[in-house]
Design a protein around this motif. Structure first.
Motif, PDB file in Angstrom:
ATOM      1  N   ALA A  86     -13.849   5.823  16.712  1.00 46.11           N
ATOM      2  CA  ALA A  86     -13.731   4.874  15.597  1.00 46.11           C
ATOM      3  C   ALA A  86     -13.379   3.506  16.152  1.00 46.11           C
ATOM      4  N   LEU A  87     -14.164   2.525  15.770  1.00 44.51           N
ATOM      5  CA  LEU A  87     -13.842   1.133  16.119  1.00 44.51           C
ATOM      6  C   LEU A  87     -13.413   0.431  14.837  1.00 44.51           C
ATOM      7  N   TRP A  88     -12.132   0.160  14.775  1.00 38.76           N
ATOM      8  CA  TRP A  88     -11.526  -0.372  13.555  1.00 38.76           C
ATOM      9  C   TRP A  88     -11.763  -1.861  13.404  1.00 38.76           C
ATOM     10  N   THR A  89     -11.636  -2.329  12.195  1.00 41.16           N
ATOM     11  CA  THR A  89     -11.642  -3.771  11.950  1.00 41.16           C
ATOM     12  C   THR A  89     -10.456  -4.106  11.051  1.00 41.16           C
ATOM     13  N   GLY A  90     -10.218  -5.379  10.859  1.00 38.83           N
ATOM     14  CA  GLY A  90      -9.060  -5.798  10.057  1.00 38.83           C
ATOM     15  C   GLY A  90      -7.737  -5.470  10.723  1.00 38.83           C
ATOM     16  N   GLU A  91      -7.765  -5.120  12.010  1.00 41.74           N
ATOM     17  CA  GLU A  91      -6.507  -4.797  12.692  1.00 41.74           C
ATOM     18  C   GLU A  91      -5.590  -5.997  12.756  1.00 41.74           C
ATOM     19  N   GLU A  92      -6.147  -7.146  13.074  1.00 45.54           N
ATOM     20  CA  GLU A  92      -5.304  -8.331  13.306  1.00 45.54           C
ATOM     21  C   GLU A  92      -4.576  -8.778  12.047  1.00 45.54           C
ATOM     22  N   GLU A  93      -5.138  -8.457  10.906  1.00 50.47           N
ATOM     23  CA  GLU A  93      -4.524  -8.912   9.660  1.00 50.47           C
ATOM     24  C   GLU A  93      -3.636  -7.844   9.026  1.00 50.47           C
ATOM     25  N   GLY A  94      -3.632  -6.621   9.542  1.00 44.53           N
ATOM     26  CA  GLY A  94      -2.756  -5.600   8.961  1.00 44.53           C
ATOM     27  C   GLY A  94      -3.222  -4.179   9.246  1.00 44.53           C
ATOM     28  N   GLU A  95      -3.957  -3.970  10.320  1.00 42.44           N
ATOM     29  CA  GLU A  95      -4.449  -2.633  10.651  1.00 42.44           C
ATOM     30  C   GLU A  95      -5.171  -2.004   9.451  1.00 42.44           C
ATOM     31  N   PHE A  96      -5.943  -2.832   8.786  1.00 37.97           N
ATOM     32  CA  PHE A  96      -6.586  -2.384   7.544  1.00 37.97           C
ATOM     33  C   PHE A  96      -7.613  -1.282   7.784  1.00 37.97           C
ATOM     34  N   GLY A  97      -8.390  -1.419   8.843  1.00 39.54           N
ATOM     35  CA  GLY A  97      -9.472  -0.464   9.085  1.00 39.54           C
ATOM     36  C   GLY A  97      -8.943   0.930   9.376  1.00 39.54           C
ATOM     37  N   SER A  98      -7.921   1.005  10.199  1.00 43.52           N
ATOM     38  CA  SER A  98      -7.368   2.326  10.537  1.00 43.52           C
ATOM     39  C   SER A  98      -6.600   2.909   9.364  1.00 43.52           C
ATOM     40  N   TYR A  99      -5.776   2.102   8.713  1.00 40.73           N
ATOM     41  CA  TYR A  99      -5.042   2.614   7.554  1.00 40.73           C
ATOM     42  C   TYR A  99      -6.006   3.031   6.450  1.00 40.73           C
ATOM     43  N   GLY A 100      -7.054   2.225   6.268  1.00 36.03           N
ATOM     44  CA  GLY A 100      -8.039   2.576   5.244  1.00 36.03           C
ATOM     45  C   GLY A 100      -8.730   3.900   5.558  1.00 36.03           C
ATOM     46  N   TYR A 101      -9.103   4.062   6.813  1.00 33.29           N
ATOM     47  CA  TYR A 101      -9.778   5.297   7.220  1.00 33.29           C
ATOM     48  C   TYR A 101      -8.856   6.492   7.067  1.00 33.29           C
ATOM     49  N   VAL A 102      -7.613   6.313   7.522  1.00 31.26           N
ATOM     50  CA  VAL A 102      -6.639   7.417   7.436  1.00 31.26           C
ATOM     51  C   VAL A 102      -6.382   7.772   5.963  1.00 31.26           C
ATOM     52  N   LYS A 103      -6.294   6.762   5.135  1.00 28.54           N
ATOM     53  CA  LYS A 103      -6.071   7.014   3.706  1.00 28.54           C
ATOM     54  C   LYS A 103      -7.252   7.773   3.100  1.00 28.54           C
ATOM     55  N   ASN A 104      -8.455   7.342   3.476  1.00 29.62           N
ATOM     56  CA  ASN A 104      -9.651   7.996   2.914  1.00 29.62           C
ATOM     57  C   ASN A 104      -9.832   9.421   3.412  1.00 29.62           C
ATOM     58  N   HIS A 105      -9.376   9.701   4.620  1.00 22.98           N
ATOM     59  CA  HIS A 105      -9.655  11.007   5.218  1.00 22.98           C
ATOM     60  C   HIS A 105      -8.452  11.937   5.290  1.00 22.98           C
ATOM     61  N   PHE A 106      -7.279  11.366   5.571  1.00 22.77           N
ATOM     62  CA  PHE A 106      -6.167  12.245   5.941  1.00 22.77           C
ATOM     63  C   PHE A 106      -4.962  12.180   5.003  1.00 22.77           C
ATOM     64  N   GLY A 107      -4.611  11.001   4.546  1.00 21.48           N
ATOM     65  CA  GLY A 107      -3.452  10.901   3.670  1.00 21.48           C
ATOM     66  C   GLY A 107      -2.854   9.510   3.731  1.00 21.48           C
ATOM     67  N   PHE A 108      -1.859   9.291   2.910  1.00 21.44           N
ATOM     68  CA  PHE A 108      -1.220   7.975   2.907  1.00 21.44           C
ATOM     69  C   PHE A 108       0.174   8.057   2.307  1.00 21.44           C
ATOM     70  N   ALA A 109       0.965   7.052   2.583  1.00 18.63           N
ATOM     71  CA  ALA A 109       2.310   6.936   2.020  1.00 18.63           C
ATOM     72  C   ALA A 109       2.244   5.947   0.866  1.00 18.63           C
ATOM     73  N   PRO A 110       2.416   6.434  -0.372  1.00 18.12           N
ATOM     74  CA  PRO A 110       2.313   5.509  -1.511  1.00 18.12           C
ATOM     75  C   PRO A 110       3.411   4.452  -1.454  1.00 18.12           C
ATOM     76  N   LEU A 111       3.087   3.276  -1.959  1.00 12.44           N
ATOM     77  CA  LEU A 111       4.061   2.189  -1.959  1.00 12.44           C
ATOM     78  C   LEU A 111       4.638   2.026  -3.348  1.00 12.44           C
ATOM     79  N   SER A 112       5.823   1.487  -3.400  1.00 11.75           N
ATOM     80  CA  SER A 112       6.499   1.253  -4.674  1.00 11.75           C
ATOM     81  C   SER A 112       5.636   0.389  -5.585  1.00 11.75           C
ATOM     82  N   THR A 113       5.656   0.710  -6.853  1.00 10.11           N
ATOM     83  CA  THR A 113       4.931  -0.117  -7.824  1.00 10.11           C
ATOM     84  C   THR A 113       5.893  -0.862  -8.743  1.00 10.11           C
ATOM     85  N   ALA A 114       7.168  -0.883  -8.363  1.00 12.01           N
ATOM     86  CA  ALA A 114       8.141  -1.667  -9.143  1.00 12.01           C
ATOM     87  C   ALA A 114       7.699  -3.123  -9.140  1.00 12.01           C
ATOM     88  N   PRO A 115       7.914  -3.818 -10.266  1.00 14.77           N
ATOM     89  CA  PRO A 115       7.377  -5.189 -10.373  1.00 14.77           C
ATOM     90  C   PRO A 115       7.816  -6.103  -9.224  1.00 14.77           C
TER      91      PRO A 115
END
Lengths: 578, 578
Positions: A365-394
Motif C-alpha cells: 500500500a502506498l498511502w497519500t495524505g500522510e503529511e496532512e494527517g496520515e489520512f490514507g492509512s487511517y482511511g484504509y484501516v478504517k475501511n478494512h480493519f476498524g477505527f477508534a470513534p471520536l467524541s461527537t460532543a459539540p
C-alpha cells in the motif's frame, strides 16, 4: 469468525510461553535469494528517478500525485502483481500545483532570493512590486497597530532567527551508542502532549487570524522565513515548506485556505530584509507566484497491489508493506517518502522476480495524505480493519480530528482478524538498522531470530519503543502489529525532511537496496510462518483518563514539523521520526 | 635616496644578527587600549550590514562597487582619516549588474530552480522557453555533431558530478595539528604550475569557442552546473558563480563577453535535467535573465585613506593595511572579502578613536578587481612602488598577462623605499591565528614577540610559508613585505567563497572583532618601530629559468577557483587560500 480464531491463537501463545519461544523455521535459502536479487539486480534507482525526476513533488490533492498513483499502480502490474488498483480514502480538499515562484529585492539593491510558494498559496496576478514591512506581533492585539498601513505591502511575517554555522556533519549514521539508546525502553507514565498542543493550537489560530487580517488590510503578499533543520541544516539555500511555516490550520481546505500569496524564503534572504527594515532602510520586493488550483474537492487514493497467498488455509490472511507516496511541494519528496515508496516497490519487485509462493497474501500500500494527517492509512484501516470513534460532543466537534477525544471503544471489522502485520519505511534514505516493536515486547525474540542472518548488513537492533509520525500508527491504533524500521538518519532531519532539497541527490543507492532486502525478508517471513504475528491487547482509548491520553497516534505532519522546530531549540533526545 | 637608506638598514640588520634579535620595544598599554576599543565598542557588524545588506554584491565594474568605493571613502573621512580618496587603477571593462534571474523546468514537471546569472551574462529578451539539451563535448570536434540542432535550445553545458552527503562539518577551526602543519615549511625546488595552467588555458579556450558555437547555432541560453565546495559544500542550494563555471576568458571584456545568456544552477536542479535527458525524457526550461550593462570601459578604483605620521623623520614612510572591496555577484561578498574590508575599516576606526599618533603614516587601501586578477593592488603598486615588466615577444603578447613571462628586471619607484609593509585579510570571517611570512624568515623572531601578548586570543602561529591568491602578492612581487594572516577557515572554502551564500549570516562577529584588534596591533607596531620591516632580497623574475618560474604571484580569482575545483577531487593538502 476469523477474529475469534486469531484471539484463540493469541491466547494459546500466551498460555504456552515456552512454545512461543521455539526457534522460528527460517528459509535461509530465500534470505540469500532475496539478497542476490536486491543487490545484484536492483531497480531501485530507476524507480527513484522516474518518481522523483519524472513525476516530481506529490502534494496530496495535486495532479502530480494522481500521476504517481497511476504510475505506481501500473508499475506493480507490470512487475507481476495482482489486483493493482487505487482505493479512495475520501475527500481531501484543494488540488494545487506550483508553476513558478520567484522573489527578489528591488531596492535598495537587486537581489535574487531563494523562495517557493507555500503549498496551497494563491497566485499573484503576475509579477507584483511592493514595499516590505516586517510585522512584530505575537497576538491579535499586536496587529492593531498595523491597521490602515498595509495596503499593497509585502508582509514579512515571522521572527528572524540566529543562523549558526554548520559545525556538525549534516549527514550521520547510527553509531553503537545511538543504537544502544534506541534499544533502551523509556518508561513514561501519565505523559501527555496536551501542553504542547495547546500552545501549538493557539499559535496556529493566531496565524490564521493574522493571515485574514493582512488580507482584509489589502496587503499584497506574505513572506515567511524558513524554519531550521537539525544541526543548522536550514541554511545555505535549504528551505522547508511544511506546515510549520504556513498561516493557519488545514490550508488545503477551502474554508481555511491562505487568503494571500505566501512564500517561504531562505533565512539569509529574510535576514537581509529584516536587518534593512530594522535599520529603517526602505525595502522593495518584486515577486511572482504562479500557482494553480486544480480542484476544490479532490479525493485521496492509496495505491494497492498484491502477490496472492498460496496456502489454502492462510491465503485470505494478509501481510502488508508500504510507505507514503505523497510529499510536500518544494522538493520532489525523495526521502520523504520517495525512499519508502521505492523501497516498497523494490520489495514487491524482488518477491515477484523470485516467483515466491507466499502462504499469506502480500499486499503493498502506498498511502497519500500522510503529511496532512496520515489520512490514507487511517482511511484504509478504517475501511478494512476498524477505527477508534471520536467524541461527537459539540466542543469536541469544533476541534480538528487529530486532537479530538475518543468517543467509544474501537470498532472492529472482520478483516481485522486476517491481517498479520504491516511494515513501513518512512525515515529517509538510510539503511535499516533494526525495528521498533511499538511496545509489543513479545516480538523481540522472534525478530531477533529474523535479523540474526542480517547482522552483516548492520541490522542488529530491536527496540520495544514506540515510534510515531507515520502510517504504521494507523494499524497500531486498532491493535494490528504495525512497524516502522530503525534507519540510519543521514541528512533526513537536517536537510531533506520537507525541504526544497529533498531531491534525488539525497538518495543513497546502497542504503535503499539494503532496506528493500531487509524489508522483503520481514515481509516474506511474516507471510510464511505458521502463525500471525502476536498482538498487543486491543487498545481502549475510551478508558484513558480524559486529557491524559497520549495523542501520538493521530498527529499529522504539520504537528510533527512544529515539534521538530521546537526540538531544534533543545538538545536532540531521541532519534525517533517526528 | 631613501631606497639606499633602506638597503643600508637591511645590510646593517644582516651584518649584526645579534642586534636584530634584541627585544622589540612594545607598547603594551596600546595593546590594551586597542583590545578595549575593538572588543567593547566594535562597529564591525554595523559596517558589515551597511556594506553587505545595504550596498550588496560588488562586482568590479558594477554600479554597486562604485557605490561601495564612495561609501568606504566617506566612512574613512567621517571616522577621522585624512586624505580619503579614490585612486584609478585603470580600465577594467564591462559594467554589469543582475536585476533578476529565474529558471524553472516547465516539462515534464514544473520545478523552481535555484539559479543566478553568471557575471557579465547578457539578458534574455524577457522570459524564454526552450527545449533543454545536454551537450556531451570535450573538444571542438565533439561539437560538430550538434551543428544545425541547437536553434532555440537551452544548452546544458558541463559534466554532472557526484553529489555526496555532507559528512564533515561545513565550518571548522584550526586545531593544533592544523596550525603545526601550517608552521612546517615545505621546501619546493623547481616546482612550477605550467602543467596545470596549460590544461586550464586549453579548457577555457575550448569553452570560449563552445560559447561562440552555441551562439552561432542560435541556441537560446546556457545553463551550467555549480562547482562543488570543500567537503561537498556545493550542494543543498549553495551555488558558486565564479569564473570556473563561465564560458571563457575575461568575459568582462567586450571582445570576450558571453554571447548568450548564461546561468549557473544548483547541482541538484542540473542533475534532474541531466537524468531526464539521459533517459530520453524531453525537458523544457523557462527562464528569465534580467541583467544590464552599465558601461563598456569602466575603470577600477581603490579606496585610500590615511592617518598621518607624526614623527618628522618617519612620517613620509608608510605602513599599509587593507583587503579587497570587490566581490562576485550572486552573494553579497560577505566573507570574500567584505570581512577583510570591514576588518580594515575597523582597524582604522579603532586607531582613530584612540587618537594614536603613529610615527609613520598608516594608509588603508580597499582594492578592487581582485577577483579578476588582483588588478587594484597590482595597479596601485605599479603606480607607487614598482613593477615587473612582462615579455613583449609576439607569442607572449597573445597570452593573458597573468601567464606572460617576465620581460626584464623589476623597476622601482622612489616610494618603494618608503613603505614598510602591507597587511591583508582575505581568508573569510575566521579569527586570526597567526601570520604567513611569505618566505621572509628573518621576521619570525620579530612577529613572535608581537604576538606573544595575543596568545589568549588564539594568535600563536608564525609560518614562513608563502600564501597566495590575494593582494599582498602585489607587494611581495616587488620585494615589499606584504602579509596575509592565518585565519580559522570556518566555512570559507566549503560554503561561502564565491557563492550565493556569501551573505551577512556567514560573518562571525567575535572572529571579526578579534581580527581587527590583531591587525590594528600589527599595523600600529609597524608604524611605531624604529626601523622599517626587514625585506627579502629583491626578486629577479627575469633570471628564473623560462617556464620554470612559479606563477603564484599573478594568478587571478578565476584560476584560484579552477584550482579549488581541482583540489576538490583530491584530498586537501594545505590550508592556504586559493
Amino acid at each position: 469468525m476469523k477474529k475469534y480464531a486469531c484471539l484463540a491463537t493469541c491466547l494459546l501463545a500466551l498460555s504456552f510461553p515456552l512454545c512461543a519461544q521455539k526457534p522460528e523455521a527460517l528459509d535461509y535459502n530465500m534470505y540469500q535469494r532475496i539478497r542476490s536479487e536486491g543487490f545484484d539486480h536492483s531497480h531501485i534507482m530507476e524507480y527513484a528517478s522516474a518518481l522523483m525526476d519524472g513525476i516530481g513533488p506529490r502534494l496530496t490533492g495535486s495532479p502530480n500525485l494522481k500521476h504517481a498513483n497511476e504510475w505506481t499502480r501500473d508499475q506493480f502490474t507490470s512487475m507481476g502483481c495482482s489486483n493493482a488498483h487505487l482505493e479512495d480514502w475520501g475527500e481531501f480538499g484543494l488540488g494545487w500545483r506550483q508553476i513558478n515562484t520567484w522573489v527578489r529585492m528591488s531596492a535598495p539593491d537587486n537581489a535574487v532570493f531563494i523562495a517557493q510558494a507555500l503549498p496551497w498559496s494563491p497566485a499573484t496576478s503576475g509579477p507584483i512590486n511592493g514595499q516590505a514591512i516586517w510585522i512584530e506581533a505575537k497576538d491579535e492585539k499586536d496587529l492593531e497597530k498595523y491597521k490602515g498601513k498595509l495596503t499593497g505591502k509585502i508582509i514579512f511575517f515571522g521572527p528572524m532567527r540566529d543562523v549558526k554555522p554548520v559545525e556538525k556533519p549534516l549527514t550521520k549514521r547510527n553509531e553503537d551508542a545511538d543504537l544502544k539508546k534506541i534499544e533502551d525502553f523509556p518508561v513514561r507514565v501519565g505523559e501527555q502532549h496536551e501542553d504542547f498542543l495547546a500552545g501549538f493550537i493557539k499559535e496556529l489560530t493566531f496565524r490564521e487570524k493574522a493571515g485574514k487580517f493582512f488580507a482584509d488590510e489589502h496587503a499584497a503578499a506574505i513572506v515567511v522565513p524558513s524554519r531550521d533543520g537539525r544541526d543548522n541544516g536550514g541554511s545555505g539555500g535549504t528551505i522547508f515548506d511544511d506546515g510549520g511555516t504556513g498561516m493557519g490550520w488545514f490550508t488545503y481546505q477551502r474554508e481555511h485556505a491562505e487568503k494571500l500569496p505566501i512564500v517561504v524564503t531562505a533565512i539569509e534572504n529574510y535576514g537581509r530584509v529584516y536587518r534593512l527594515l530594522k535599520a529603517n532602510v526602505p525595502v522593495s520586493i518584486e515577486m511572482d507566484v504562479r500557482t494553480e488550483f486544480t480542484g476544490d474537492h479532490e479525493h485521496g487514493f492509496d495505491t494497492i497491489a498484491e502477490i496472492p497467498g498460496t496456502d489454502p488455509a492462510l491465503k485470505d490472511q494478509v501481510v502488508m508493506v508500504g510507505g507514503h507516496l505523497d510529499s510536500w511541494a518544494s522538493g520532489t519528496g525523495a526521502t520523504d517518502n520517495g525512499a519508502g515508496t521505492v523501497v516498497a516497490m523494490e520489495v514487491m519487485r524482488i518477491l515477484n522476480a523470485l516467483h515466491v509462493q507466499p502462504r499469506r497474501t502480500i499486499r503493498v500500500a502506498l498511502w497519500t495524505g500522510e503529511e496532512e494527517g496520515e489520512f490514507g492509512s487511517y482511511g484504509y484501516v478504517k475501511n478494512h480493519f476498524g477505527f477508534a470513534p471520536l467524541s461527537t460532543a459539540p466542543d469536541q466537534l469544533a476541534l480538528p480530528e487529530f486532537v479530538r477525544k475518543p468517543g467509544g471503544p474501537i470498532q472492529i471489522k472482520p478483516e481485522h482478524a486476517k491481517i498479520s502485520g504491516y511494515f513501513n519505511v518512512d525515515n529517509g534514505s538510510g539503511k535499516i538498522r533494526g525495528i521498533y516493536l511499538q511496545g509489543n515486547a513479545q516480538l523481540a525474540p522472534l525478530f531477533k531470530e529474523w535479523i540474526a542472518p542480517l547482522s552483516d548488513l548492520g541490522v542488529n537492533t530491536i527496540s520495544v519503543r514506540n515510534t510515531g509520525g507515520t502510517d504504521h500508527e494507523a494499524f497500531d491504533s486498532v491493535g494490528i502489529p504495525g512497524f516502522q524500521f530503525i534507519q540510519d538518519p543521514l541528512d533526513y532531519s537536517s536537510r531533506t525532511h520537507h525541504s526544497n532539497m529533498d531531491l534525488y541527490e539525497r538518495l543513497q543507492p546502497a542504503d535503499l537496496a539494503q532496506a528493500a532486502v531487509v524489508e522483503a525478508i520481514f515481509v516474506y517471513n511474516t507471510a510464511m510462518r505458521d502463525q500471525m504475528l502476536p498482538r498487543k491487547p486491543l487498545p481502549h482509548p475510551e478508558l484513558d483518563e480524559p486529557g491524559k491520553a497520549p495523542l501520538k497516534n493521530v498527529m499529522p505532519g504539520v504537528v510533527a514539523a512544529a515539534e521538530e522546530q521546537k526540538k531544534d531549540a533543545t538538545p536532540e533526545k531521541t532519534p525517533e521520526k517526528k
